[in-house]
Design a protein around this motif. Structure first.
Motif, PDB file in Angstrom:
ATOM      1  N   ARG A  20      47.550  39.235  32.865  1.00  0.00           N
ATOM      2  CA  ARG A  20      46.117  39.378  32.649  1.00  0.00           C
ATOM      3  C   ARG A  20      45.331  38.403  33.524  1.00  0.00           C
TER       4      ARG A  20
ATOM      5  N   PHE B  11      45.281  39.721  37.061  1.00  0.00           N
ATOM      6  CA  PHE B  11      44.347  40.858  37.159  1.00  0.00           C
ATOM      7  C   PHE B  11      42.907  40.380  37.217  1.00  0.00           C
TER       8      PHE B  11
ATOM      9  N   ASN C 147      40.422  40.648  40.415  1.00  0.00           N
ATOM     10  CA  ASN C 147      39.225  41.427  40.131  1.00  0.00           C
ATOM     11  C   ASN C 147      37.967  40.672  40.536  1.00  0.00           C
TER      12      ASN C 147
ATOM     13  N   TYR D 262      43.188  50.571  39.251  1.00  0.00           N
ATOM     14  CA  TYR D 262      44.278  49.605  39.042  1.00  0.00           C
ATOM     15  C   TYR D 262      44.186  49.023  37.628  1.00  0.00           C
ATOM     16  N   ASP D 263      45.317  48.623  37.091  1.00  0.00           N
ATOM     17  CA  ASP D 263      45.332  47.934  35.794  1.00  0.00           C
ATOM     18  C   ASP D 263      46.230  46.712  35.907  1.00  0.00           C
ATOM     19  N   ILE D 264      46.428  46.040  34.772  1.00  0.00           N
ATOM     20  CA  ILE D 264      47.142  44.761  34.772  1.00  0.00           C
ATOM     21  C   ILE D 264      48.579  44.929  35.237  1.00  0.00           C
TER      22      ILE D 264
END
Length: 405
Positions: free
Chosen positions: A35, A38, A42, A85-87
């Motif tokens: 997390r 990410f 981000n 995109y995700d974690i």
């Protein structure tokens, strides 16, 4: 369960819990750092695109090259999410390995916990089985010294069981010794009574042969004879009871017809029944056999019949019998006044004096107070029971049950 086994079980539980805790901790830490990665990427991408919007294709291409994902969407804000995109896309292979390791550790912990739990249960079950076998041996009279198996949760119970069993054995030995002493005392008393009885019998015989001048002298001699007969019966009964208590009286087991048993018992009392004007009714209910000693069982039945006769003068003593798969039942009852309610629980006690006992100690015709006690001993030594009760319409009833061997 020994101390070493306790340590093994404790180590197993600790190791299992540690593995499970470690696995959960690794998974949580892995998710936390993913997390963080990410959020950091981000923010960086967001700042870059805010300053240089035309670089979104470059950023998207770079992210695509890093994650293997697609670069669709161009909105600002949560740039990585907009770009698809995700974690998990920013968790490298080491994180994946961490998760796999955590899952493996978790499963290993579960398996270790299950093995340890099963081992502990099996060990406890084995200890319980050992104690159960020991108690079974105690019940069979074959118990040996209980060996100490180590310090565990069952050690105190094991120690208390051994103390209790030892105390019970000591109590049993003391009770057996007391019973033997009592039987010996009864035998000694009976033999001591026998000597004066013999002397009185000889003197009475001499008096009987002398000419009686007055009628009351004859009556007194008859009274002396009756009391002498009671003493003789007492002496014989005490000897029988002493042999029963000492376990020296052997019963000859044979098949005995119940109707024949009752008829023979009544024949022995024929003279007494005739003198008292009492009748006895023994209906034949078919052939039924019991396994018992004919002579001693007949002695028990005679005492019961005599009891009914003495409080039912001029009436009828009734008998009946029946059989089922468990026992053979013999009922003997009269048409008299029945028992005093408070006497019923004590009727078969030796020398018991009840509410309606006469000057001689008679309870419902029990003579010297030993006839019913003797019947009870004889019946119970042959796997039977005897009890007394009052009938709803009046009269006393004796119920004898001889169980199958």
């Amino acid at each position: 369960m020994s101390g070493r086994k306790n340590l093994v079980i404790l180590f197993g539980f600790v190791a299992a819990v540690s593995l499970i805790s470690s696995a959960v901790t690794v998974m949580l830490i892995s998710c936390y750092y993913s997390r963080l990665q990410f959020d950091l990427v981000n923010v960086i991408c967001g700042e870059v695109l805010e300053q240089e919007p035309e670089m979104k294709h470059i950023v998207s291409a770079a992210l695509k090259e890093y994650t293997g994902g697609n670069a669709d969407g161009v909105a600002m804000g949560d740039v990585l999410s907009v770009l698809g995109y995700d974690i998990s896309d920013f968790s490298d292979s080491s994180v994946t390995y961490d998760i796999m390791f955590a899952i493996t550790g978790f499963l290993a912990g579960i398996v270790l916990f299950a093995i340890t739990y099963t081992f502990r249960n099996n060990t406890e079950a084995k200890r319980i089985e050992e104690l159960s076998d020991y108690l079974e041996q105690v019940n069979m009279g074959k118990a040996v010294v209980l060996s100490v198996s180590g310090e565990d949760l069952f050690s105190k119970l094991e120690d208390e069981i051994y103390k209790t069993v030892t105390f019970l054995y000591q109590t049993k030995d003391a009770a057996v010794q007391a019973k033997n002493d009592f039987a010996e005392n009864l035998s000694n008393i009976a033999h001591q009574i026998k000597t004066p009885i013999t002397a009185i019998s000889l003197s009475l015989q001499t008096l009987s042969e002398m000419p009686m001048k007055k009628e009351y002298e004859k009556d007194r001699i008859e009274q002396i004879k009756k009391q002498l007969n009671r003493l003789i019966h007492l002496e014989e009964s005490l000897l029988v009871l002493s042999r029963l208590d000492a376990g020296a009286l052997m019963f000859q087991k044979e098949d005995v017809d119940v109707f024949t048993l009752l008829v023979l018992a009544a024949d022995n009392l024929q003279e007494l029944f005739a003198d008292s004007g009492t009748f006895i009714d023994i209906p034949e209910s078919g052939e039924m056999a019991v396994t018992a000693d004919l002579n001693w069982t007949m002695e028990a039945v005679i005492n019961v019949m005599k009891n009914c006769m003495e409080h039912n003068a001029g009436g009828t003593v009734h008998c009946s019998y029946g059989q089922n798969p468990l026992y053979t039942e013999i009922l003997i009852w009269d048409e008299g006044d029945g028992f005093a309610k408070e006497d019923i629980p004590h009727l078969f006690k030796r020398f018991y004096r009840g509410k309606n006992a006469d000057a001689g100690g008679n309870i419902r015709g029990s003579g010297i107070g030993i006839g019913l006690a003797l019947s009870k001993e004889i019946i119970e030594h042959q796997n039977g029971t005897i009890r007394a009760k009052n009938l709803p319409n009046g009269g006393a009833c004796f119920e004898i049950r001889l169980y199958k061997q």
